[in-house]
Design a protein around this motif. Structure first.
Motif, PDB file in Angstrom:
ATOM      1  N   PHE A 183       0.839  -1.196   0.000  1.00 34.96           N
ATOM      2  CA  PHE A 183       0.000   0.000   0.000  1.00 34.96           C
ATOM      3  C   PHE A 183       0.875   1.247   0.000  1.00 34.96           C
ATOM      4  O   PHE A 183       1.968   1.243   0.574  1.00 34.96           O
ATOM      5  CB  PHE A 183      -0.886   0.022   1.249  1.00 34.96           C
ATOM      6  CG  PHE A 183      -1.889  -1.092   1.265  1.00 34.96           C
ATOM      7  CD1 PHE A 183      -2.992  -1.044   0.422  1.00 34.96           C
ATOM      8  CD2 PHE A 183      -1.719  -2.184   2.085  1.00 34.96           C
ATOM      9  CE1 PHE A 183      -3.922  -2.076   0.423  1.00 34.96           C
ATOM     10  CE2 PHE A 183      -2.647  -3.215   2.093  1.00 34.96           C
ATOM     11  CZ  PHE A 183      -3.748  -3.158   1.266  1.00 34.96           C
ATOM     12  N   HIS A 185       0.452   3.655   1.772  1.00 33.95           N
ATOM     13  CA  HIS A 185       0.625   4.026   3.175  1.00 33.95           C
ATOM     14  C   HIS A 185       1.899   3.436   3.766  1.00 33.95           C
ATOM     15  O   HIS A 185       2.425   3.942   4.743  1.00 33.95           O
ATOM     16  CB  HIS A 185      -0.580   3.556   3.992  1.00 33.95           C
ATOM     17  CG  HIS A 185      -1.888   4.058   3.467  1.00 33.95           C
ATOM     18  ND1 HIS A 185      -2.486   3.536   2.335  1.00 33.95           N
ATOM     19  CD2 HIS A 185      -2.699   5.043   3.907  1.00 33.95           C
ATOM     20  CE1 HIS A 185      -3.617   4.182   2.100  1.00 33.95           C
ATOM     21  NE2 HIS A 185      -3.770   5.101   3.040  1.00 33.95           N
ATOM     22  N   ASP A 186       2.359   2.338   3.182  1.00 34.30           N
ATOM     23  CA  ASP A 186       3.490   1.604   3.762  1.00 34.30           C
ATOM     24  C   ASP A 186       4.765   1.763   2.940  1.00 34.30           C
ATOM     25  O   ASP A 186       5.759   1.116   3.212  1.00 34.30           O
ATOM     26  CB  ASP A 186       3.136   0.114   3.847  1.00 34.30           C
ATOM     27  CG  ASP A 186       1.874  -0.130   4.664  1.00 34.30           C
ATOM     28  OD1 ASP A 186       1.568   0.717   5.531  1.00 34.30           O
ATOM     29  OD2 ASP A 186       1.203  -1.148   4.435  1.00 34.30           O
ATOM     30  N   HIS A 306     -17.851   7.495   1.445  1.00 36.21           N
ATOM     31  CA  HIS A 306     -17.032   6.411   0.891  1.00 36.21           C
ATOM     32  C   HIS A 306     -16.430   5.610   2.043  1.00 36.21           C
ATOM     33  O   HIS A 306     -16.393   4.390   2.000  1.00 36.21           O
ATOM     34  CB  HIS A 306     -15.911   6.969   0.020  1.00 36.21           C
ATOM     35  CG  HIS A 306     -16.403   7.720  -1.186  1.00 36.21           C
ATOM     36  ND1 HIS A 306     -16.979   8.965  -1.095  1.00 36.21           N
ATOM     37  CD2 HIS A 306     -16.413   7.399  -2.497  1.00 36.21           C
ATOM     38  CE1 HIS A 306     -17.320   9.364  -2.313  1.00 36.21           C
ATOM     39  NE2 HIS A 306     -16.988   8.438  -3.180  1.00 36.21           N
ATOM     40  N   ALA A 307     -15.942   6.357   3.050  1.00 40.87           N
ATOM     41  CA  ALA A 307     -15.471   5.741   4.288  1.00 40.87           C
ATOM     42  C   ALA A 307     -14.482   4.609   4.059  1.00 40.87           C
ATOM     43  O   ALA A 307     -14.633   3.513   4.573  1.00 40.87           O
ATOM     44  CB  ALA A 307     -16.667   5.258   5.118  1.00 40.87           C
ATOM     45  N   ILE A 309     -11.374   2.345   4.587  1.00 38.27           N
ATOM     46  CA  ILE A 309     -10.817   1.929   5.878  1.00 38.27           C
ATOM     47  C   ILE A 309      -9.464   2.616   6.124  1.00 38.27           C
ATOM     48  O   ILE A 309      -9.014   2.736   7.247  1.00 38.27           O
ATOM     49  CB  ILE A 309     -10.711   0.384   5.932  1.00 38.27           C
ATOM     50  CG1 ILE A 309     -10.804  -0.112   7.360  1.00 38.27           C
ATOM     51  CG2 ILE A 309      -9.481  -0.128   5.252  1.00 38.27           C
ATOM     52  CD1 ILE A 309     -12.192  -0.086   7.913  1.00 38.27           C
ATOM     53  N   ALA A 310      -8.841   3.090   5.060  1.00 40.00           N
ATOM     54  CA  ALA A 310      -7.569   3.807   5.188  1.00 40.00           C
ATOM     55  C   ALA A 310      -7.772   5.265   4.817  1.00 40.00           C
ATOM     56  O   ALA A 310      -8.253   5.563   3.736  1.00 40.00           O
ATOM     57  CB  ALA A 310      -6.533   3.202   4.258  1.00 40.00           C
ATOM     58  N   PRO A 311      -7.389   6.177   5.684  1.00 42.62           N
ATOM     59  CA  PRO A 311      -7.452   7.580   5.284  1.00 42.62           C
ATOM     60  C   PRO A 311      -6.559   7.810   4.062  1.00 42.62           C
ATOM     61  O   PRO A 311      -5.517   7.179   3.914  1.00 42.62           O
ATOM     62  CB  PRO A 311      -6.916   8.323   6.502  1.00 42.62           C
ATOM     63  CG  PRO A 311      -7.062   7.381   7.643  1.00 42.62           C
ATOM     64  CD  PRO A 311      -6.911   6.020   7.062  1.00 42.62           C
ATOM     65  N   ALA A 358      -6.273   1.520  -0.056  1.00 41.65           N
ATOM     66  CA  ALA A 358      -7.382   0.667   0.361  1.00 41.65           C
ATOM     67  C   ALA A 358      -8.538   0.903  -0.601  1.00 41.65           C
ATOM     68  O   ALA A 358      -8.504   1.820  -1.417  1.00 41.65           O
ATOM     69  CB  ALA A 358      -7.785   1.010   1.785  1.00 41.65           C
ATOM     70  N   GLY A 359      -9.574   0.088  -0.497  1.00 37.25           N
ATOM     71  CA  GLY A 359     -10.747   0.272  -1.348  1.00 37.25           C
ATOM     72  C   GLY A 359     -11.246   1.706  -1.229  1.00 37.25           C
ATOM     73  O   GLY A 359     -11.274   2.272  -0.135  1.00 37.25           O
ATOM     74  N   TYR A 361     -14.075   2.935  -3.490  1.00 39.08           N
ATOM     75  CA  TYR A 361     -15.511   2.897  -3.815  1.00 39.08           C
ATOM     76  C   TYR A 361     -15.989   4.138  -4.549  1.00 39.08           C
ATOM     77  O   TYR A 361     -17.142   4.534  -4.449  1.00 39.08           O
ATOM     78  CB  TYR A 361     -16.332   2.658  -2.537  1.00 39.08           C
ATOM     79  CG  TYR A 361     -15.612   1.762  -1.566  1.00 39.08           C
ATOM     80  CD1 TYR A 361     -15.388   0.428  -1.895  1.00 39.08           C
ATOM     81  CD2 TYR A 361     -15.090   2.250  -0.373  1.00 39.08           C
ATOM     82  CE1 TYR A 361     -14.653  -0.392  -1.056  1.00 39.08           C
ATOM     83  CE2 TYR A 361     -14.357   1.432   0.471  1.00 39.08           C
ATOM     84  CZ  TYR A 361     -14.145   0.114   0.125  1.00 39.08           C
ATOM     85  OH  TYR A 361     -13.411  -0.684   0.948  1.00 39.08           O
ATOM     86  N   GLN A 388      -0.903  12.088   5.023  1.00 39.17           N
ATOM     87  CA  GLN A 388      -2.038  11.185   5.254  1.00 39.17           C
ATOM     88  C   GLN A 388      -3.121  11.965   5.978  1.00 39.17           C
ATOM     89  O   GLN A 388      -2.842  12.682   6.937  1.00 39.17           O
ATOM     90  CB  GLN A 388      -1.574  10.003   6.097  1.00 39.17           C
ATOM     91  CG  GLN A 388      -2.648   8.979   6.380  1.00 39.17           C
ATOM     92  CD  GLN A 388      -2.069   7.789   7.136  1.00 39.17           C
ATOM     93  OE1 GLN A 388      -1.290   7.017   6.609  1.00 39.17           O
ATOM     94  NE2 GLN A 388      -2.440   7.680   8.390  1.00 39.17           N
ATOM     95  N   ARG A 391      -8.708  10.464  10.130  1.00 38.44           N
ATOM     96  CA  ARG A 391     -10.028   9.827   9.982  1.00 38.44           C
ATOM     97  C   ARG A 391     -11.115  10.901   9.904  1.00 38.44           C
ATOM     98  O   ARG A 391     -12.025  10.838   9.085  1.00 38.44           O
ATOM     99  CB  ARG A 391     -10.240   8.891  11.177  1.00 38.44           C
ATOM    100  CG  ARG A 391     -11.625   8.294  11.357  1.00 38.44           C
ATOM    101  CD  ARG A 391     -12.157   7.511  10.184  1.00 38.44           C
ATOM    102  NE  ARG A 391     -11.238   6.575   9.590  1.00 38.44           N
ATOM    103  CZ  ARG A 391     -11.355   6.082   8.351  1.00 38.44           C
ATOM    104  NH1 ARG A 391     -12.376   6.418   7.591  1.00 38.44           N
ATOM    105  NH2 ARG A 391     -10.457   5.259   7.856  1.00 38.44           N
ATOM    106  N   THR A 638     -16.414  10.124  12.682  1.00 37.77           N
ATOM    107  CA  THR A 638     -15.691   9.010  13.310  1.00 37.77           C
ATOM    108  C   THR A 638     -16.480   7.745  12.998  1.00 37.77           C
ATOM    109  O   THR A 638     -17.608   7.815  12.504  1.00 37.77           O
ATOM    110  CB  THR A 638     -15.648   9.153  14.841  1.00 37.77           C
ATOM    111  OG1 THR A 638     -17.016   9.120  15.315  1.00 37.77           O
ATOM    112  CG2 THR A 638     -15.005  10.452  15.275  1.00 37.77           C
ATOM    113  N   TRP A 639     -15.916   6.590  13.332  1.00 43.13           N
ATOM    114  CA  TRP A 639     -16.657   5.343  13.108  1.00 43.13           C
ATOM    115  C   TRP A 639     -17.819   5.212  14.080  1.00 43.13           C
ATOM    116  O   TRP A 639     -18.768   4.486  13.810  1.00 43.13           O
ATOM    117  CB  TRP A 639     -15.737   4.132  13.215  1.00 43.13           C
ATOM    118  CG  TRP A 639     -14.758   4.010  12.091  1.00 43.13           C
ATOM    119  CD1 TRP A 639     -13.395   4.046  12.172  1.00 43.13           C
ATOM    120  CD2 TRP A 639     -15.051   3.806  10.692  1.00 43.13           C
ATOM    121  NE1 TRP A 639     -12.835   3.887  10.925  1.00 43.13           N
ATOM    122  CE2 TRP A 639     -13.822   3.740  10.003  1.00 43.13           C
ATOM    123  CE3 TRP A 639     -16.236   3.691   9.962  1.00 43.13           C
ATOM    124  CZ2 TRP A 639     -13.734   3.550   8.621  1.00 43.13           C
ATOM    125  CZ3 TRP A 639     -16.154   3.499   8.590  1.00 43.13           C
ATOM    126  CH2 TRP A 639     -14.916   3.436   7.939  1.00 43.13           C
TER     127      TRP A 639
END
Ligand code: FES
Ligand code: FES
Lengths: 710, 156
Positions: A183, A185-186, A306-307, A309-311, A358-359, A361, A388, A391, A638-639
């Motif tokens: 990713f 991110h990494d 869209h949310a 999972i990865a910002p 990440a996905g 969408y 980055q 959230r 937030t979640w």
């Protein structure tokens, strides 16, 4: 007199990027490199494309390497969206490989002195009678692919393909399971600095004052970038960037923001805005005099996040007046276009490369964060900067899927048969992707001292599946209809492409309304649909799903069953769903039975995986999701504020794939959302006798609908 | 700066850092381990999960000081392509992901579950993973993968 066969044409992506070498290269060591313009977004595209290439070239799939899209080298295939990856990239790569195979066979035939028809290819080795042989790898340096594709090469018939239609394991999965960095991110570059952007809590607030002293004193501080309302920090470490951002936040004073609509009066608000109205389709018939009554219903869906999972994340690095950008954007060329507009730089000075995220969408903040990184990297002395989003920013500053109000009205005759059907949509546009307009569509562009105006979302044309109007034209054989779309010209809440665009809302409306009519007539909803459908593929998915779910199972108290059907964009995948739900106050979806037809499924398990994922995501939309806001700010950032479906709430999903190797492949990623939505709503009615017309279906909306029914 | 010592994927590790920083920040920022992912930073998504003394915890919400002397396992420490953990094999066999960003945290929750309950039911797997979010909808495949790994672990 017979018509001459039409002149062969290249697939769209190939016609736009005809140079063969931009798609494919062979190495003398025995590898073939495929360079698609589409990107991996968790849909398994790299695997499906590798399958197609391996099949057409007759090489082992292990020899096929896929390179990530980059504006430095890849063909420009626009954006990876709309379930078009296999359709567009796959067709182009199949065509390229068919032609390249012929080119190699031609050269081999000269070299070996036998006719092409006597040659055979096995895992890249080209052999002929009497054990003569050569290979792609041996000829790699001799054969130049620096030439344009010529229409006419004929890919193998589907029956001769070995890999297409088989569930090859996805090539990207081992890395992800073994935590190998893959990713964006990494993926750290040497010397990377970390950036963060300060965004206002109140929507559209302006920065009035900023005290920087505390921030500047923090260990690891490198720089502050301020340009109008755009403020960001650059630091040596991520920890330091976050601490500095916190200090900056304390030192910032903001104006009041813009007023947001009342979240509890969305339909009224949508219908009261200035709009651009479009007649999407009209079909006339002259039986209006038989009309005995008219039924009208309104359906709504909220803004949906869209949310991911990865910002969102990006990296950028400047070398003098050139910048390199790493992004998980769905369209590297489109992003480059907008970056050039904001930076006022020639596009040649900008290189945009894809790395997996990440996905997403749809159009989320991926492109926005890329501009953030580019702006912050200007103050990094030539070092790369990684940015980055938080959230909170991801769930409040990125674009959302547009809220919709949909009115459906039908004139009925004395037997309750439909004579005329009217469907009207009020919604913001569903697309404001970068690279499409004269002005950039990137968030930071609107924050600069010389700001670009905010792009008001538009709708793609009908030929591309439409936007708010996507799937609004019924597939049923009603004698007459009129479909209208009203696109808002104001946009207090930012919207852009979210999976299915308007299709989820429209299919929810059509399929709910049909269910209401079936219930009124006392007709079985499956029978009613079949009675109005002529397309055999449509009838097949409905009959298959009905069979698979034993339609209609004996009802027990507290459970219900409902059906939903759609053909994505009216031109893509066919999908029918039967939902089994249970509950009274809180609805849980126990099982979704699905039949789907995507034409030729290159990777059947990949298709099923996407259908399952789409079905579960749609269940989450239906039962849980709604962007929340007060009159000044997005509050569901937030979640906890924006809950999504959890493991314990996920339904069983049972998918039947109808393989049609003779039909063109179409994408699967968005086929299930609309039908699942409608099936759940219809099952709720079956269980409780309550018709929920406003999504999401929560305890509150159930109570509201019960009160309406009573 | 104080030193904090712990075992990380079986290796004695000594970090000199502000003990109030989060374990996630230390793992990613100082130790360059990118297996644990940032998703929310406030213990709401599970993307950053690691195992601390065989329990799955959100490393974003775990201060460095609290892991002194403990045994930490990150996704990198679960297994390798050459010697995969049964869970990793099972996730590949079931093709149990789409984008896969959530997977590293989910593998940690699942690994902790199998340590305390080697023969879980599907409902127990779901309960153990309930704090892990997956936006792609790969849940059912993941549950199947965990059950498959459990069966493999049990087989002699
Ligand atoms: S990042 Fe730790 S729980 Fe979300
Ligand atoms: S696989 Fe994408 S979030 Fe889980």
């Amino acid at each position: 007199m017979t018509e001459p066969p039409p002149a062969p044409k290249l697939p769209v992506s190939l016609a736009a990027n005809p140079k063969l070498s931009s798609w494919i290269r062979f190495s003398t060591e025995g590898h073939v490199t495929i360079s698609p313009g589409k990107v991996e977004i968790g849909q398994g595209i790299v695997t499906a494309l590798a399958q197609i290439a391996a099949d057409e070239l007759d090489v082992d799939i292990g020899r096929v390497q896929l390179v990530r899209a980059s504006t430095a080298a890849s063909p420009n295939e626009g954006v990876t969206s709309g379930s078009l990856s296999v359709q567009q990239s796959g067709r182009a790569i199949r065509q390229v490989c068919a032609e390249v195979r012929q080119i190699f066979l031609g050269v081999a035939s000269d070299r070996l002195g036998v006719g092409i028809e006597a040659l055979d290819v096995k895992d890249g080795t080209i052999s002929g009678p009497g054990n003569i042989r050569t290979s792609y790898w041996e000829l790699a340096e001799e054969v130049s692919l620096e030439r344009d594709a010529i229409p006419g090469a004929i890919p193998k018939p589907s029956a001769q393909r070995v890999l297409a239609g088989s569930s090859v394991q996805r090539v990207d999965i081992p890395d992800k399971v073994f935590a190998h960095p893959r990713f964006i991110h990494d993926s750290a570059l040497p010397g990377t600095l970390h950036g963060r952007v300060l965004r206002p809590e109140l929507y559209g607030a302006k920065l009035v004052a900023l005290r920087e002293d505390a921030a500047r004193g923090i260990a690891g501080f490198v720089n502050i970038v301020r340009d109008g309302n755009f403020v960001g920090v650059v630091s040596e470490t991520e920890h330091s960037a976050l601490t500095t951002l916190g200090a900056l936040r304390k030192g910032a004073a903001w104006s009041s923001g813009e007023t947001l609509p009342d979240e509890d009066g969305l339909a009224e608000w949508l219908k009261a805005q200035p709009v651009e109205s479009t007649l999407i389709d009209r079909k006339t018939a002259s039986r209006a005099n038989e009309k005995t009554r008219t039924i009208r219903r309104q359906y709504t869906r909220p803004y949906i996040a869209h949310a991911s999972i990865a910002p969102s994340c990006a990296m950028a690095q400047w070398t003098q007046d050139r910048v390199r950008v790493w992004t998980h954007s769905q369209g590297v060329y489109l992003l480059r276009t907008d970056l050039a507009l904001v930076l006022n730089l020639p596009i040649e000075n900008i290189t945009v490369e894809h790395l997996e995220g990440a996905g997403c969408y749809g159009h989320n903040a991926a492109d926005d964060v890329a501009l953030d990184a580019v702006l912050l990297a200007k103050a990094a002395g030539g070092r790369p900067v990684r940015v980055q989003w938080s959230r909170e920013d991801e769930m409040s500053h990125g674009p959302f899927g547009a809220a919709m109000a949909i009115e459906v009205e039908a004139d009925l005759d004395a037997h309750g048969e439909i004579l005329d059907w009217r469907h009207s949509i009020w919604s913001n546009g569903h697309a404001a992707r970068p690279g499409r307009a004269a002005l950039p569509a990137l968030l930071a562009g609107t924050e600069l001292a010389n700001p670009f105006p905010r792009t008001i979302s538009a709708n793609p044309p009908q030929a591309n599946g439409g936007g708010g109007d996507r799937n609004s034209i019924p597939l049923y054989d009603f004698p007459a209809w009129q479909i209208e779309s009203h696109r808002l010209l104001t946009m207090p809440i930012r919207t852009s492409a979210l999976r299915t665009l308007g299709a989820q809302g429209n299919i929810f409306a059509i399929e709910s309304f049909l269910d209401e009519l079936a219930a009124e007539r006392g007709e079985d909803p499956v029978a009613l649909r079949l009675r109005h459908l002529r397309d055999e593929r449509a009838r097949d998915v409905i009959r298959s799903v009905a069979r698979r779910a034993n339609w209609k199972p004996q009802k027990q108290s507290g459970t219900g069953y409902g059906i939903g059907f759609g053909r994505y964009k009216n031109t893509g995948a066919y999908c029918a769903v039967i939902a089994e739900i249970e509950g009274a106050q809180d609805i849980s979806v126990r099982r979704l039975t699905i039949a789907v037809d995507v034409g030729e499924a290159i990777n059947p398990d990949g298709v099923i995986n996407q259908i399952e994922g789409g079905a579960i995501q749609a269940t989450s939309w239906v039962l849980k999701e709604r962007v929340r806001f007060d009159r000044q700010r997005i509050t569901s950032n937030t979640w906890t504020g924006y809950p999504i479906l959890r493991f314990s709430e996920v339904p069983d999903v049972d998918v039947e794939l109808i393989q049609r190797p003779e039909c063109d492949s179409v994408g699967a990623g968005e086929a299930a959302h609309g039908p699942v939505t409608a099936a759940i709503a219809n099952a709720v009615f079956d269980a409780l006798g309550v018709r929920v017309r406003n999504l999401p279906i929560t305890r509150d909306s159930l109570i509201a609908s019960m009160e309406l029914t009573a | 700066m104080p030193h904090v010592r712990f075992r990380l994927n079986g290796v004695e590790t000594d970090v000199e850092a502000d003990p109030d920083r989060s374990l996630l920040d230390i793992l990613r920022g100082d130790l360059h381990m990118t297996g644990p992912h940032f998703g929310c930073g406030v213990n709401e998504c599970g993307a950053c999960n690691v195992m601390v003394d065989d329990h799955a915890v959100a490393s974003c919400d775990t201060p460095l000081w609290s892991v002194a002397g403990k045994e930490i396992v990150t996704p990198e420490g679960l297994g390798t392509a050459g010697r995969p953990h049964p869970l990793q094999r099972a996730f590949i066999a079931e093709q149990a992901l789409q984008c896969g960003y959530c997977v590293s945290g989910i593998l940690m929750s699942a690994a902790a579950l199998l340590k305390r309950n080697p023969k879980p039911t599907a409902a127990e797997v779901k309960a153990a993973l309930d704090r892990n979010l997956c936006r792609c909808g790969s849940h059912n495949r993941m549950v199947r993968a965990v059950l498959r790994a459990a069966a493999e672990l049990e087989a002699p």
